[in-house]
Each structure stands twice: as C-alpha cells, then as structure tokens.
Design an enzyme around this catalytic site. Structure first.
Site, PDB file in Angstrom:
ATOM      1  N   GLU A  40       0.856  -1.181   0.000  1.00 54.51           N
ATOM      2  CA  GLU A  40       0.000   0.000   0.000  1.00 54.51           C
ATOM      3  C   GLU A  40       0.894   1.235   0.000  1.00 54.51           C
ATOM      4  O   GLU A  40       1.693   1.431   0.919  1.00 54.51           O
ATOM      5  CB  GLU A  40      -0.921   0.002   1.218  1.00 54.51           C
ATOM      6  CG  GLU A  40      -1.952  -1.127   1.188  1.00 54.51           C
ATOM      7  CD  GLU A  40      -2.855  -1.167   2.405  1.00 54.51           C
ATOM      8  OE1 GLU A  40      -3.785  -1.988   2.411  1.00 54.51           O
ATOM      9  OE2 GLU A  40      -2.631  -0.383   3.364  1.00 54.51           O
ATOM     10  N   ASP A  96      -5.014   9.395  10.418  1.00 55.41           N
ATOM     11  CA  ASP A  96      -3.654   8.916  10.643  1.00 55.41           C
ATOM     12  C   ASP A  96      -3.121   9.351  11.995  1.00 55.41           C
ATOM     13  O   ASP A  96      -3.360  10.471  12.450  1.00 55.41           O
ATOM     14  CB  ASP A  96      -2.716   9.433   9.542  1.00 55.41           C
ATOM     15  CG  ASP A  96      -3.042   8.839   8.190  1.00 55.41           C
ATOM     16  OD1 ASP A  96      -3.431   7.661   8.165  1.00 55.41           O
ATOM     17  OD2 ASP A  96      -2.923   9.543   7.175  1.00 55.41           O
TER      18      ASP A  96
END
Length: 257
Positions: free
Chosen positions: A51, A62
C-alpha cells in the site's frame, strides 16, 4: 466474478499456509530518492501487496507517525503525479500488487477518469480512499473495475452487519478490517473486540479479510484463534525506516514468522 489481481495474491499466500503480508509506505518517505529503494526492497523481501500512501495535508485518520511522514513528503514536493510517474517507470519490475491509499481530495483534484487511466498504465491494482462514502463511490468503482482494479472497503468495530453486507455486495480485492477505532499507530496489543470484528467480516464477505491499524509485530496475531487472511502494517515500518533501519530487515521478521 473471477478473482482480481489483489485477491489472487492473498489466495496464493493462503495456499502457502501463511497470511499475506501488506506493508504500507508513504510515498516519498523517508526521502524521495530512498522511497523507491525501500519500495523495491519490500517487494524483494516478500511483500504480497504494497500500500503506497498518497500524502495529504489533513490526514484525519492517521496517527502521529503516518501524519509526520505525510508532512515530510509534501514538504519535499511529493504529488500524486510524481507517484504515478515513478510507478510507471517501474512497471513490470515489481512482483507485489500495488495499492494507492489516500484521502479523497488528491484523487478528485487529479480527476477520477485521468487517475484510473494513469494508475492502470502504472500497474496499480487498486486503491483505498477512507473518506469516500459507500453511497458516493459507484462512479469511481465502475471506472476501476473496467481496468481490473479494486476499490478496497474498510470496516471496523462499529460497522454493523447490515452495513458490512452492503459493502460486500460491491467489494473486491480484499476487505480492510480496522482493528480499533481512532487513528493509525503502533500499539502494544490488539483490543479484545478484534476477534469479533474479524468473525463478522468473514460472515459477510467472500473476499479475503485483511487486518490493519496498530499492527507492529507477528506476536500480536498469536492470540487470534482465526487469524486474518492478510496483515497490514504501516506505522511500525515507517518508524523503523525513520530510525535508520531498512525495509528488508523489517520484512524479515514477518516473512520468517
């Protein structure tokens, strides 16, 4: 419907008696030059799927490690165009399936049709866009499917069975099971509800189930009676690289588990 490229990679790992390994690496990290070396090192060290994170200025899902990596990449001039050009230059050289993971804004600015065309030409096999709602993803999903690419679904502890089945009706490649609510990041252990989330996902989806968020070492999977089909790790890898380590040594611990 036949299995996609990403699903086949995970099924091949399963046939070998192990979970597929899916590292996450922010594009342009730790530096623009070194990123490509580490990407190729992950591939050579046995990553089944990689990824590639698309940096964005407001990475709301995040944790601090991935957010800092994204900021550094942006400051060095990393763009989605730069990522596409670099992947296209390496098309055919990487064994692992490639997935672009990022927030909706960069993809919208690039233009969905142009993005899908360029991604296909660069050898990309799918993408993950956490902030693109299921109810609004039909156009992009259709464009991707026409080029044999997947739009990966994300589900978590708070995703009900009904919603999972809605995703399952259109999902392909693999389903990304988020281990814990909140942001990405390294954690000491997995929450007790992970087993239940995995079990519900297995009941709803026919495609492979991948577990991510907070995964840092193989020992975390030992307490699961039914481990995931694939494991995704990002923050721990980024931290390892930032400390001067290399991708190959990090992957070795997973490949030899």
């Amino acid at each position: 419907m036949s299995a996609s490229r990403l699903e086949r990679r995970i099924r091949e790992a399963q046939a070998a008696g192990r979970p597929a390994l899916i590292p996450f690496l922010t594009a342009g990290f730790p530096t623009k030059e070194r990123f490509w070396d580490e990407l190729e090192a992950l591939d050579a060290a046995g990553a089944d799927i990689i990824e590639v994170g698309v940096p964005f200025s407001d990475p709301v899902a995040d944790g601090p490690v991935v957010a800092a990596a994204s900021q550094r990449a942006l400051e060095s001039g990393v763009t989605l165009r730069w990522i596409m050009d670099g992947l296209a230059a390496r098309k055919g050289r990487l064994r692992a399936g490639l997935v672009l993971m990022g927030y909706l804004n960069p993809f919208m600015q690039y233009g969905f049709e142009r993005f899908v065309s360029d991604a296909a030409d660069a050898g990309v096999a799918g993408c993950i866009i956490p902030d693109l709602p299921l109810d609004e993803d039909a156009d992009l999903r259709a464009l991707l499917a026409a080029r044999d690419m997947d739009l990966i679904a994300l589900v978590g502890p708070n995703t009900g069975e009904g919603r999972m089945r809605e995703y399952a009706a259109v999902a392909s490649g693999y389903v990304y099971v988020v281990s814990v609510m909140g942001t990405t990041g390294v954690r000491d252990g997995l929450p007790v509800e992970v087993a239940d989330t995995l079990a519900r996902a297995r009941q709803c989806f026919s495609i492979p189930v991948a577990l991510g968020f907070g995964i840092s070492r193989p020992a975390q999977l030992e307490g699961l009676s039914h481990p995931p089909d694939a494991v995704i790790f990002g923050s721990a890898l980024l931290r390892h690289l930032d400390a001067g380590g290399d991708a190959a040594s990090f992957m070795k611990a997973w490949a030899e588990r």
